[in-house]
Design a protein around this motif. Structure first.
Motif, PDB file in Angstrom:
ATOM      1  N   ALA A  74       0.829  -1.207   0.000  1.00  0.00           N
ATOM      2  CA  ALA A  74       0.000   0.000   0.000  1.00  0.00           C
ATOM      3  C   ALA A  74       0.863   1.257   0.000  1.00  0.00           C
ATOM      4  N   ARG A  75       1.931   1.257   0.783  1.00  0.00           N
ATOM      5  CA  ARG A  75       2.808   2.426   0.832  1.00  0.00           C
ATOM      6  C   ARG A  75       3.472   2.673  -0.518  1.00  0.00           C
ATOM      7  N   ALA A  76       3.875   1.593  -1.184  1.00  0.00           N
ATOM      8  CA  ALA A  76       4.502   1.732  -2.500  1.00  0.00           C
ATOM      9  C   ALA A  76       3.512   2.268  -3.529  1.00  0.00           C
ATOM     10  N   CYS A  77       2.281   1.775  -3.479  1.00  0.00           N
ATOM     11  CA  CYS A  77       1.257   2.253  -4.407  1.00  0.00           C
ATOM     12  C   CYS A  77       0.965   3.735  -4.220  1.00  0.00           C
ATOM     13  N   ARG A  78       0.878   4.176  -2.978  1.00  0.00           N
ATOM     14  CA  ARG A  78       0.562   5.583  -2.736  1.00  0.00           C
ATOM     15  C   ARG A  78       1.674   6.501  -3.260  1.00  0.00           C
ATOM     16  N   LEU A  79       2.935   6.093  -3.106  1.00  0.00           N
ATOM     17  CA  LEU A  79       4.013   6.939  -3.615  1.00  0.00           C
ATOM     18  C   LEU A  79       4.009   6.961  -5.140  1.00  0.00           C
ATOM     19  N   GLY A  80       3.795   5.808  -5.764  1.00  0.00           N
ATOM     20  CA  GLY A  80       3.723   5.768  -7.218  1.00  0.00           C
ATOM     21  C   GLY A  80       2.579   6.614  -7.755  1.00  0.00           C
ATOM     22  N   GLU A  81       1.439   6.567  -7.085  1.00  0.00           N
ATOM     23  CA  GLU A  81       0.293   7.384  -7.516  1.00  0.00           C
ATOM     24  C   GLU A  81       0.599   8.873  -7.380  1.00  0.00           C
ATOM     25  N   TRP A  82       1.284   9.230  -6.298  1.00  0.00           N
ATOM     26  CA  TRP A  82       1.625  10.646  -6.113  1.00  0.00           C
ATOM     27  C   TRP A  82       2.548  11.138  -7.223  1.00  0.00           C
ATOM     28  N   VAL A  83       3.543  10.345  -7.586  1.00  0.00           N
ATOM     29  CA  VAL A  83       4.458  10.746  -8.651  1.00  0.00           C
ATOM     30  C   VAL A  83       3.705  10.932  -9.965  1.00  0.00           C
ATOM     31  N   ALA A  84       2.691  10.110 -10.209  1.00  0.00           N
ATOM     32  CA  ALA A  84       1.902  10.245 -11.442  1.00  0.00           C
ATOM     33  C   ALA A  84       1.127  11.563 -11.486  1.00  0.00           C
ATOM     34  N   THR A  85       0.929  12.203 -10.345  1.00  0.00           N
ATOM     35  CA  THR A  85       0.241  13.503 -10.325  1.00  0.00           C
ATOM     36  C   THR A  85       1.209  14.668 -10.541  1.00  0.00           C
ATOM     37  N   GLN A  86       2.511  14.365 -10.649  1.00  0.00           N
ATOM     38  CA  GLN A  86       3.538  15.389 -10.791  1.00  0.00           C
ATOM     39  C   GLN A  86       4.142  15.309 -12.193  1.00  0.00           C
ATOM     40  N   ARG A  87       4.827  16.360 -12.603  1.00  0.00           N
ATOM     41  CA  ARG A  87       5.519  16.349 -13.891  1.00  0.00           C
ATOM     42  C   ARG A  87       6.924  15.787 -13.714  1.00  0.00           C
ATOM     43  N   GLY A  88       7.264  14.767 -14.526  1.00  0.00           N
ATOM     44  CA  GLY A  88       8.587  14.172 -14.478  1.00  0.00           C
ATOM     45  C   GLY A  88       8.714  13.110 -13.395  1.00  0.00           C
ATOM     46  N   ALA A  89       9.869  12.412 -13.429  1.00  0.00           N
ATOM     47  CA  ALA A  89      10.079  11.265 -12.544  1.00  0.00           C
ATOM     48  C   ALA A  89      10.641  11.625 -11.185  1.00  0.00           C
ATOM     49  N   THR A  90      11.158  12.855 -11.032  1.00  0.00           N
ATOM     50  CA  THR A  90      11.853  13.214  -9.792  1.00  0.00           C
ATOM     51  C   THR A  90      11.314  14.518  -9.205  1.00  0.00           C
ATOM     52  N   PRO A  91      10.034  14.563  -8.875  1.00  0.00           N
ATOM     53  CA  PRO A  91       9.472  15.797  -8.313  1.00  0.00           C
ATOM     54  C   PRO A  91      10.010  16.067  -6.914  1.00  0.00           C
ATOM     55  N   ALA A  92       9.987  17.336  -6.531  1.00  0.00           N
ATOM     56  CA  ALA A  92      10.384  17.704  -5.184  1.00  0.00           C
ATOM     57  C   ALA A  92       9.378  17.161  -4.170  1.00  0.00           C
ATOM     58  N   TYR A  93       9.877  16.640  -3.061  1.00  0.00           N
ATOM     59  CA  TYR A  93       9.004  16.129  -2.008  1.00  0.00           C
ATOM     60  C   TYR A  93       8.453  17.305  -1.195  1.00  0.00           C
ATOM     61  N   THR A  94       7.232  17.141  -0.750  1.00  0.00           N
ATOM     62  CA  THR A  94       6.573  18.138   0.088  1.00  0.00           C
ATOM     63  C   THR A  94       5.966  17.430   1.297  1.00  0.00           C
TER      64      THR A  94
END
Length: 292
Positions: A267-287
């Protein structure tokens, strides 16, 4: 010394709006670093402007760059990424670039001897040079270290025989549902068949932990003959570039840390992957909103 080594490509993703640092092993290293896991990237860059800019950004982020080789004769890698209407990406990968020749230096060997995990993908193994380099790393890695094989079938670099040959060397096998279907029997992706495919691949890999991602549908994990599935959650997709790599970084971090059951790890891995899909590019800044 890095606790995790990520072996393979680092490059620039040319997206329609801008250039972004990329390459699956680099993306995994970035997200492991953001999770606080000491990580070293074993890769190569050209002695050119694009290579210098990548190093500048990595140092700005605090990533270890000491294991990245530099080439005089080969340029820094590039990929032209095209985005579909749903944010899904297709890739045109430049050939004969720096990461096609990754040198295993004395520093890399010393790091591998003390590593807790090695993450390696199939794309960087398109050259015999890198296949030999990976063998050197695997030979000195501690027996207790995780060997994480990230299958990444990008035509024409999709040698199924090579993947099947390397799978038994892994203790963790990660791939998407379409790749799992191809390796399990050559059929197309079939929603609901992920568990059967995972069990087939676990036999192929000699009992390795098998993780299959299925995009918006979710992801599954087979360990010790027990299957866990985490449904995906709807998000507003910007692009899917690097979402699977962020997923894998979370998975590796939690496997190394221990103390969480498979359902929670997934579940933790899925949530991080989903968050990255809402951002532009593969390495968005963490907030503060990043699910870590």
């Amino acid at each position: 010394m890095p606790n995790v080594l990520c072996f393979g490509e680092i490059l620039w993703d040319f997206l329609p709006d801008a250039l972004y640092p990329g390459g699956a092993p680099f993306n995994v290293a970035y997200h492991l670093h953001r999770r606080g896991v000491p990580t070293g990237l074993v890769s190569a860059l050209g002695r050119d402007v694009l290579g210098e800019e990548l190093l500048r950004r990595l140092r700005h982020w605090g990533l270890d760059t000491t294991l990245i080789s530099r080439h005089h004769g080969l340029p820094t890698g590039t990929v032209i990424a095209s985005l579909g209407s749903g944010g899904d990406a297709t890739y045109d990968i430049t050939a004969s670039v720096a990461w096609d020749q990754i040198f295993i230096t004395e520093d890399v060997v010393r790091a591998a001897v003390g590593a807790g995990a090695l993450v390696f993908g199939s794309l960087a193994l398109r050259t015999s040079f890198n296949r030999n380099a990976l063998e050197r790393l695997l030979a000195v890695l501690p027996d207790t270290a995780l060997r994480v094989f990230d299958v990444n079938l990008r035509p024409p670099h999709d040698d199924l025989a090579l993947v099947r040959e390397l799978a038994p060397r892994a203790t963790v096998l990660k791939l998407n549902a379409a790749e799992a279907a191809r390796l399990a029997g050559g059929a197309g992706e079939s929603p609901g068949a992920e568990e059967d495919h995972a069990r087939h691949l676990a036999q192929l890999a000699g009992g390795a932990l098998v993780c299959i991602t299925a995009g918006a549908r979710g992801a599954g994990l087979l360990r010790n003959d027990r299957w866990s599935w985490e449904p995906g959650r709807p998000v507003q997709v910007v692009d899917t570039v690097g979402a699977g790599d962020a997923f894998l970084a979370s998975l590796v971090a939690d496997l190394l840390a221990g103390g969480r059951d498979d359902a929670t790890v997934l579940a933790r891995a899925c949530r991080l992957g989903e968050w990255v899909a809402t951002q532009r590019g593969a390495t968005p800044a963490y907030t503060a909103a990043t699910p870590v």
